[in-house]
Design an enzyme around this catalytic site. Structure first.
Site, mmCIF file in Angstrom:
data_model
loop_
_atom_site.group_PDB
_atom_site.id
_atom_site.type_symbol
_atom_site.label_atom_id
_atom_site.label_comp_id
_atom_site.label_asym_id
_atom_site.label_seq_id
_atom_site.Cartn_x
_atom_site.Cartn_y
_atom_site.Cartn_z
ATOM 1 N N ASN A 90 0.869 -1.180 0.000
ATOM 2 C CA ASN A 90 0.000 0.000 0.000
ATOM 3 C C ASN A 90 0.905 1.229 0.000
ATOM 4 O OD1 ASN A 90 -1.798 2.049 0.556
ATOM 5 N ND2 ASN A 90 -2.186 1.423 2.682
ATOM 6 N N TRP A 91 0.966 1.888 -1.133
ATOM 7 C CA TRP A 91 1.861 3.047 -1.245
ATOM 8 C C TRP A 91 1.281 4.302 -0.577
ATOM 9 C CZ3 TRP A 91 4.027 2.939 -7.016
ATOM 10 C CH2 TRP A 91 4.941 1.884 -7.111
ATOM 11 N N LYS A 92 0.037 4.234 -0.162
ATOM 12 C CA LYS A 92 -0.638 5.388 0.460
ATOM 13 C C LYS A 92 -0.488 6.631 -0.435
ATOM 14 C CE LYS A 92 0.387 3.357 4.895
ATOM 15 N NZ LYS A 92 0.229 3.450 6.319
ATOM 16 N N HIS A 109 -9.421 0.708 5.073
ATOM 17 C CA HIS A 109 -8.119 0.896 5.727
ATOM 18 C C HIS A 109 -8.326 1.835 6.921
ATOM 19 C CE1 HIS A 109 -4.020 2.203 6.483
ATOM 20 N NE2 HIS A 109 -3.622 1.134 5.816
ATOM 21 N N GLU A 148 -6.757 4.255 8.003
ATOM 22 C CA GLU A 148 -6.582 5.691 7.720
ATOM 23 C C GLU A 148 -7.840 6.266 7.059
ATOM 24 O OE1 GLU A 148 -2.785 5.357 5.724
ATOM 25 O OE2 GLU A 148 -1.916 4.721 7.630
ATOM 26 N N GLU A 177 -5.186 -5.461 10.525
ATOM 27 C CA GLU A 177 -4.155 -4.452 10.751
ATOM 28 C C GLU A 177 -4.446 -3.720 12.065
ATOM 29 O OE1 GLU A 177 -2.213 -3.085 6.893
ATOM 30 O OE2 GLU A 177 -4.067 -1.974 7.056
ATOM 31 N N GLY A 220 2.575 1.794 10.715
ATOM 32 C CA GLY A 220 3.538 2.882 10.590
ATOM 33 C C GLY A 220 4.271 3.214 11.873
ATOM 34 N N SER A 228 3.511 -2.626 10.206
ATOM 35 C CA SER A 228 4.965 -2.637 10.419
ATOM 36 C C SER A 228 5.645 -3.939 9.988
ATOM 37 C CB SER A 228 5.300 -2.304 11.883
ATOM 38 O OG SER A 228 4.882 -0.981 12.176
ATOM 39 N N GLY A 284 2.823 -1.298 4.256
ATOM 40 C CA GLY A 284 2.831 0.116 3.913
ATOM 41 C C GLY A 284 4.238 0.594 3.604
ATOM 42 N N GLY A 285 4.908 1.146 4.613
ATOM 43 C CA GLY A 285 6.221 1.770 4.434
ATOM 44 C C GLY A 285 7.222 0.924 3.660
#
Ligand code: PEP
Length: 252
Positions: free
Chosen positions: A12-14, A100, A102, A170, A176, A214, A235-236
């Protein structure tokens, strides 16, 4: 992996990525995947909406699929700034994330809204990745399993099957932050979701359950070995192919 389900490693590149650099990262990922004799897992990248079409064109015919990060519940209409599931499909996406944390937090998305989005995704021919997870306060007050059950039962689309539905667990506090639950805690939640699904779906045992929060090269193998963990939502560590590939390698 502890199960016979084909794993899915999703990135997920957000809200990250511009045309040129993102194309280089995707090309590098495709190159690494194409060097394998056979790729024993599904690989997914969810770039921001602006890049879905160009990334899908680049990934066409490769082992990497492309997905959206969100979709509107309606097919079209007066919804300025939104993207429909049908539009994502038309742009070349095969998957879409819905719910998600967010989105649930920043855009006040309820379980009912997430369910409507997931149903729009299925209608458009996309695979819906429905995300669920507890907050730190919910975990600390012992509510994790009841919160997850509530989210799963109220967010799942009607018509969900092992082919068109993936669930990502998640924990909000792990996204993150560099923090992860213990493997025992992940095992408990995943077994609980699998059990809940039995009452909700016919082919519950075929639905892939991803862990997200993470995940990185150094902890992926341990997490991917947990019972009922059928892949990861990252993600990251998905932004750079050199960080993402070692995660993929744990399930190849
Ligand atoms: C995510 O965005 O879904 C996620 C899990 O992020 P990170 O891997 O950075 O924790």
């Amino acid at each position: 992996m502890s199960s016979s389900l084909r794993p899915l490693i999703a990135g997920n590149w957000k809200m990250n990525g511009l045309k040129r650099e993102s194309a280089e990262e995707l090309k590098s990922l495709i190159h690494k995947a194409s060097e394998q004799n056979s790729v024993g897992c599904d690989i997914l990248i969810c770039p921001p909406a602006t890049l879905v079409a160009s990334m899908a064109e680049l990934a066409n015919g490769s082992p990497v699929s492309i997905g959206g990060q969100d979709c509107h519940a309606n097919e079209k209409g007066a919804h300025t700034g939104d993207t429909s599931a049908q539009m994502l499909k038309d742009a070349g996406a095969d998957y879409v994330l819905v719910g998600h944390s967010e989105r649930r937090t920043d855009h006040d998305e309820s379980n009912e809204k997430v369910k409507a989005k997931a149903e729009a995704a299925l209608k458009a021919g996309l695979i819906a990745v429905v995300c669920v997870g507890e907050t730190l306060q919910e975990r600390e007050s012992g509510q994790t399993l009841s919160v997850i059950s509530d989210q799963v039962s109220r967010s799942l689309p009607a018509g969900g099957t092992a082919e068109n539905l993936v669930i990502a667990y998640e924990p909000v506090w792990a996204i993150g932050t560099g923090k992860t639950p213990t493997v025992e805690d992940v095992a408990d939640v995943h077994a609980h979701i699998r059990n809940d699904l039995q009452a909700l779906l016919k082919d519950a045992d075929g639905v892939r359950l991803l862990y997200g929060g993470s995940v990185k090269g150094s902890n992926a193998a341990e997490l991917m070995n947990v019972a009922h963990v059928n892949g990861a939502l990252v993600g990251g560590a998905s932004l750079k192919a050199e960080d993402f590939w070692p995660i993929v390698e744990t399930v190849l």
